[in-house]
Design an enzyme around this catalytic site. Structure first.
Site, PDB file in Angstrom:
ATOM      1  N   HIS A   1       0.843  -1.199   0.000  1.00  8.45           N
ATOM      2  CA  HIS A   1       0.000   0.000   0.000  1.00  8.45           C
ATOM      3  C   HIS A   1       0.877   1.248   0.000  1.00  8.45           C
ATOM      4  O   HIS A   1       2.048   1.211   0.388  1.00  8.45           O
ATOM      5  CB  HIS A   1      -0.914  -0.012   1.223  1.00  8.45           C
TER       6      HIS A   1
ATOM      7  N   ASP B   1       4.087  -4.725   3.680  1.00  8.12           N
ATOM      8  CA  ASP B   1       5.522  -5.040   3.749  1.00  8.12           C
ATOM      9  C   ASP B   1       5.730  -6.488   4.196  1.00  8.12           C
ATOM     10  O   ASP B   1       6.618  -7.167   3.682  1.00  8.12           O
ATOM     11  CB  ASP B   1       6.263  -4.052   4.680  1.00  8.12           C
TER      12      ASP B   1
END
Ligand SMILES: *[C@@H]1O[C@H](CO)[C@@H](O)[C@H](O)[C@H]1NC(C)=O
Ligand SMILES: *[C@@H]1O[C@H](CO)[C@@H](O)[C@H](O)[C@H]1NC(C)=O
EC number: 3.1.3.-
Length: 467
Positions: free
Chosen positions: A84, A366
């Site tokens: 994102h 991540d």
């Protein structure tokens, strides 16, 4: 409310940055690089330089290597994994005012993208039928005047509008990946259940698609950040993770400067050190840095750049030890298997001439990209920045139609020959790509062999006794 003095944070920081070609100090050249370059980068890793790469502040269009292939190659399918975009922190620094960042999308604020207003207006007409439950309860674009925790910011939206536009120029305009009358089943869209991942995926698609028709959009919901739903149960993977966390803990204990820094910061905000550390202050400090908002102050003093540098330097050191000790690699090989397996399945169907799922988008975190990078052998790659993109391209050689090849790109850089399954290949072959078979062999078997046991499949590797 007292008005705090704002120091020009980034202005002074950018003087530390060795590259100065672009206006905001992060040139497209340095933004592209994922492996440290001894010629142009500081010999000692600079924590502030690394942090600004992580922010990924949108600047002039960057050059990228996506879609580069000899002209007798035909693009068959594309598989995109994104993190994102820029988001508001997930944690607050206790007893301080949280950074005032506006998460509404407006034209007169930087960074800007020409499609921003059209994006907002199109999203506000969004259709519930385009989302698997529970995604349909999420807002389709950020909209709070004071960001909520973890909310995507305007920067985050612009980052992915840019990603989408870049991929559109290459894959649609140049390589005609989708036919003009493309249909819903030519896309495969999947996101975790956070508003920031859904909104990032929508922004990328809005930049990518020539016509964003709600009837042709269907986002699946992925409950697991590893994108493993259905095959998540893997006890050995969890054991690797526990050992990795233990390693991380021991490294932290050894760093007396870090402990001292947490102590100082805890004194400033007047909470026990333990509580400050648990609030993961680096996450909030990165937000201050990326948004050029000065670090918080209390009447006891200010959190400052020296604190930031110590914590960030420790993070870099931690990543270095993580590569060496290989526990994270074990975790990653098992953690990334399901999504890689899914991807090669999709590629193999495309090689059989099936016209579905030519463009796959996984909107993730991540903690999704990092294990995939590590499993692929890209351990030198930088930690996934905001709006990072990892792309698998599948190509067919028109001169030898039975031969299919892959290219792997991370943030626009061709890393195909840095992967463990294709490191040696280019020394033997003049082709600028990796045979699909190499990737398939790696995912079906060699990933497990790399774990060092005798397992040759996912189930056995996940349940190995006596690990
Ligand atoms: C950061 O903010 C200061 C004022 O608060 C401003 O003067 C400066 O130009 C900003 N720097 C950047 C790079 O936006
Ligand atoms: C890998 O993918 C195939 C389909 O392509 C599927 O049948 C198999 O169950 C998958 N294995 C794992 C461990 O996810």
């Amino acid at each position: 409310a007292s008005k705090r003095k704002r120091t020009p944070l980034l202005l002074s920081i950018f003087h530390l940055i060795p590259v100065s070609t672009a206006k905001n100090g992060v040139s497209s050249k340095s933004r592209k690089r994922i492996m440290p370059d001894p010629v142009t980068e500081p010999p000692v890793t600079d924590p502030v330089y690394e942090a600004l790469l992580y922010c990924n502040i949108p600047s002039v269009a960057e050059r990228s290597m996506e879609g580069h292939a000899p002209h007798h190659f035909k693009l068959v399918s594309v598989h995109v994994f994104i993190r994102h975009g820029d988001r508001y922190p997930l944690y607050v620094i206790p007893k301080t005012k949280r950074p005032e960042i506006d998460c509404t999308l407006v034209a007169n604020r930087k960074p800007y993208h020409p499609k921003l207003e059209a994006f907002v207006s199109h999203m506000s007409k969004g259709s519930g039928a385009s989302f698997e439950s529970p995604l349909n309860s999420l807002p389709l674009y950020p909209n709070h005047p004071l960001c909520e925790m973890g909310e995507l910011t305007q920067t985050g939206v612009v980052q992915h509008l840019q990603n989408g536009q870049l991929l559109r120029d290459i894959y649609l305009k140049k390589h005609k990946l989708l036919p003009n009358d493309w249909s819903a089943d030519q896309l495969y869209l999947e996101t975790t259940g956070k508003s920031r991942t859904l909104q990032s995926g929508l922004a990328l698609l809005y930049g990518f698609l020539p016509d964003f028709d709600w009837k042709k959009i269907y986002f699946r919901h992925q409950p697991s950040a590893l994108f493993c739903s259905g095959t998540c149960y893997c006890p050995v993977r969890n054991q690797y993770l526990e050992k990795e966390q233990r390693r991380q803990y021991l490294l932290r204990l050894k760093n007396s400067q870090l402990e001292k820094t947490y102590g100082e910061m805890a004194k400033i905000v007047d909470v026990p050190t333990k509580q400050l550390r648990a609030a993961n202050p680096i996450d909030s400090m990165l937000c201050h840095l990326c948004h050029n908002v000065s670090f918080p102050c209390t009447r006891n003093g200010c959190v400052d750049m020296e604190h930031f540098k110590v914590i960030k330097t420790h993070q870099i050191e931690d990543e270095r030890e993580r590569r060496e000790k290989k526990l994270y690699l074990g975790y990653s090989l098992l953690g990334a298997h399901p999504i890689l397996n899914q991807t090669i399945g999709r590629m193999q169907r495309a090689t059989e001439g099936r016209k579905e799922e030519l463009f796959a988008l996984y909107s993730a975190h991540d903690v999704t990209l990092s294990p995939v990078l590590s499993a692929l052998g890209l351990s030198e790659a930088r930690f996934p920045r905001f709006a990072a993109r990892l792309i698998f391209e599948l190509w067919q050689d028109r001169e030898k139609p039975n031969e299919h090849s892959v290219r792997i790109l991370y943030n626009g850089v061709d890393v195909t020959f840095h992967t463990s399954f294709c490191q040696d290949h280019h020394k033997r072959s003049p082709k600028p790509m990796c045979p699909l078979e190499n990737l398939v062999r790696f995912v079906k078997r060699d990933m497990f062999v790399a774990l060092g046991g005798s397992s040759t499949n996912y189930y056995d590797a996940c349940h190995r006794e006596g690990f």
